[in-house]
Design a protein around this motif. Sequence first.
Motif, short mmCIF file in Angstrom:
data_model
loop_
_atom_site.label_atom_id
_atom_site.label_comp_id
_atom_site.label_asym_id
_atom_site.label_seq_id
_atom_site.Cartn_x
_atom_site.Cartn_y
_atom_site.Cartn_z
N MET A 1 -19.15 -39.41 20.02
CA MET A 1 -18.07 -38.96 19.37
C MET A 1 -16.26 -40.07 18.79
O MET A 1 -15.48 -39.06 17.88
N ASP A 2 -16.55 -41.32 19.33
CA ASP A 2 -16.09 -42.15 18.79
C ASP A 2 -16.18 -42.18 16.68
O ASP A 2 -15.00 -42.05 16.33
N ASN A 3 -16.99 -42.80 16.52
CA ASN A 3 -17.13 -42.53 15.37
C ASN A 3 -17.29 -41.36 14.45
O ASN A 3 -16.53 -40.98 13.70
N THR A 4 -17.07 -40.05 15.18
CA THR A 4 -16.64 -38.71 14.94
C THR A 4 -14.93 -39.06 14.84
O THR A 4 -14.60 -38.64 13.29
N LEU A 5 -14.36 -39.27 15.69
CA LEU A 5 -13.10 -39.47 14.97
C LEU A 5 -12.74 -40.11 13.56
O LEU A 5 -11.67 -39.90 13.26
N GLN A 6 -13.55 -41.18 14.13
CA GLN A 6 -13.38 -42.79 13.34
C GLN A 6 -13.06 -41.75 11.09
O GLN A 6 -12.58 -42.40 10.58
N ASN A 7 -14.22 -41.51 11.54
CA ASN A 7 -14.88 -40.74 9.78
C ASN A 7 -13.72 -39.44 9.52
O ASN A 7 -13.75 -39.58 8.66
N SER A 8 -13.09 -38.86 10.18
CA SER A 8 -12.00 -38.18 10.50
C SER A 8 -11.02 -38.15 10.39
O SER A 8 -10.59 -37.68 9.37
N ALA A 9 -10.47 -39.56 10.52
CA ALA A 9 -8.57 -39.62 9.89
C ALA A 9 -8.87 -40.11 8.88
O ALA A 9 -7.75 -39.52 8.73
N PRO A 10 -10.30 -40.76 7.77
CA PRO A 10 -9.38 -41.28 6.69
C PRO A 10 -10.26 -40.00 5.49
O PRO A 10 -8.36 -39.91 5.15
N LEU A 11 -10.54 -38.74 5.98
CA LEU A 11 -10.41 -37.69 5.71
C LEU A 11 -9.01 -36.98 5.68
O LEU A 11 -8.70 -36.28 4.86
N ALA A 12 -8.51 -37.01 6.81
CA ALA A 12 -7.38 -35.91 7.37
C ALA A 12 -5.83 -36.48 6.77
O ALA A 12 -5.01 -36.36 5.82
N SER A 13 -6.22 -38.28 6.51
CA SER A 13 -5.08 -38.82 5.71
C SER A 13 -4.78 -38.24 3.92
O SER A 13 -4.58 -38.18 3.24
N GLU A 14 -6.31 -38.53 3.92
CA GLU A 14 -6.55 -38.11 2.00
C GLU A 14 -6.01 -36.78 1.98
O GLU A 14 -5.57 -36.60 1.06
N HIS A 15 -6.72 -36.25 2.58
CA HIS A 15 -6.20 -34.38 2.78
C HIS A 15 -4.80 -34.05 3.23
O HIS A 15 -4.24 -33.61 1.71
N GLU A 16 -3.70 -35.28 3.42
CA GLU A 16 -2.18 -35.11 3.46
C GLU A 16 -1.92 -35.33 2.99
O GLU A 16 -0.98 -35.27 2.64
N ALA A 17 -1.93 -36.43 1.99
CA ALA A 17 -1.93 -37.48 0.63
C ALA A 17 -1.59 -36.28 -0.15
O ALA A 17 -1.10 -36.01 -1.23
N THR A 18 -2.74 -35.43 -0.48
CA THR A 18 -3.17 -34.67 -1.44
C THR A 18 -2.25 -33.26 -1.65
O THR A 18 -1.48 -33.09 -2.44
N ASN A 19 -2.30 -33.00 0.03
CA ASN A 19 -1.04 -31.77 0.07
C ASN A 19 0.14 -32.77 -0.44
O ASN A 19 1.37 -31.82 -1.28
N ARG A 20 0.37 -33.71 0.18
CA ARG A 20 1.77 -33.90 -0.75
C ARG A 20 2.20 -33.82 -2.10
O ARG A 20 3.25 -33.94 -3.11
N LEU A 21 1.14 -34.56 -2.65
CA LEU A 21 0.81 -34.29 -4.14
C LEU A 21 0.87 -33.62 -5.15
O LEU A 21 1.83 -32.90 -5.72
N LEU A 22 0.19 -32.45 -4.21
CA LEU A 22 0.31 -31.08 -4.79
C LEU A 22 1.66 -29.60 -4.46
O LEU A 22 2.58 -29.50 -5.37
N ARG A 23 2.37 -30.50 -3.74
CA ARG A 23 4.04 -29.62 -3.55
C ARG A 23 4.36 -30.48 -3.87
O ARG A 23 5.70 -30.01 -4.74
N TRP A 24 4.49 -32.12 -4.26
CA TRP A 24 5.61 -32.88 -5.07
C TRP A 24 5.30 -31.93 -6.23
O TRP A 24 6.44 -31.99 -7.17
N TRP A 25 4.34 -32.05 -7.66
CA TRP A 25 4.09 -30.61 -8.09
C TRP A 25 4.52 -30.33 -8.77
O TRP A 25 5.00 -29.17 -9.37
N ARG A 26 4.77 -28.73 -7.27
CA ARG A 26 4.57 -27.58 -7.37
C ARG A 26 6.98 -27.35 -7.67
O ARG A 26 7.00 -26.79 -7.85
#
Length: 418
Positions: A1-26
């Motif tokens: 369970m802990d490993n799943t949370l640890q692995n998903s945290a970077p993915l969520a962070s990257e997803h949020e960064a991508t969304n911010r970049l897309l909002r910026w470009w739009r």
Amino acid sequence: MDNTLQNSAPLASEHEATNRLLRWWRDPAIRFPVLVFIVARLVTVFVAYQSVHGATIHNIFKDDPIFLANLDALRLSGPVHDLIEPWDRWDTGWYMKVAVHGYAADDGSIIFGPMFPALSAGVGWLVGDTLLGGLLVSSVSCLIFLLVFYRLARGEANGSDSIARNAVLLLIAVPTAFYMLAAYTESTFMAFTALAMLAARNRHWWLAAAAAMVASLTRLQGWVLIFPIGYWAFLAEPRFWAVPGITVMRSIREAVPRLVAMGSGGLMTFIFLEYTSLSGLGTVDGAYAQAWGMNIRPPWESILTVLQRVASGQAIAIEYANLIALGIIVLLFIGSLKVLPLPYHLYMGVTLILVLMRYYPPQMLNGTMRYVLDFFPLFIALAIVWDKRPRLRMLWFTIGILVGLTMLFLFVRWLWIA
């Protein structure tokens, strides 16, 4: 369970960064100026490169000391040299000479402000070629200007992105707009002048002060920003000093950054003039007169002289072009009086007087075609007035681009444009 949370945290962070970049470009205030800049930069590089092929170029300044000194700025060879060499024309040589060798007392170089040569030298040191450094400085400055100009236009058009886009297109279609991408001071001066205006309009006084300083060190005429910034600081509503019950200390805290913003440009101009005088380099007005054959006279003398030449048939072709450019500036200025707030007209009115005070007998109204760019607020007004007139906008854009590319071709081939 802990490993799943640890692995998903970077993915969520990257997803949020991508969304911010897309909002910026739009955001149209980002996307549109960037796209216009990319297209303009690619087209001008292509046209300039092609313009040097097909016929021999006659450089009448190949033995001039300034041109020879300027050659020290070009250090790269090969394809990069072939791309940037077509931009080593006319006043670029002076900026490169100052960047590499500094000012001299007897060559008239002190009429050129220090900021652009200094930036060109710094970036040139990083990339290994001062001319390439100058072109990079102008390119970045052009992009910054378009981003700031879009915001200025949108603010004066009550938040209309359509009008802001049209203002950018109308300005980029000015035939001499290619100077914003050459190793000239146009885009650097315009970027920081527009930034000073935007900052003052939004009451960011320290940013306005810094931008006005850079603008004035780029071109000494930047001191005229004292008028629009001063108006926004002390006369535009709401007026801090008229607030009921305001204390003395509060008034001082409000006034100090405004006064700094208002006077910073003039202070930089004064410091540079004092530096050239005290260091033995001479005075700027003396350099204009002795090295350039240009005098300072009342503004109406330039107009009367060129009109007399036109009436007598003695005017040269470029004087006709400069007179037309002056007419466009004046007509647009008059038409903008009811469209733009007073601070823009304070800036443009004083700038027009300074342009007309330059009395140069060999070519009256010298440089006026290029100085149209300094009156960039006019194109906000034009976009507002022509908001419902797409045919006029298209006609302006089409003719302007065609004439501008022709002028760039002639510029690259060492023919004087502006």
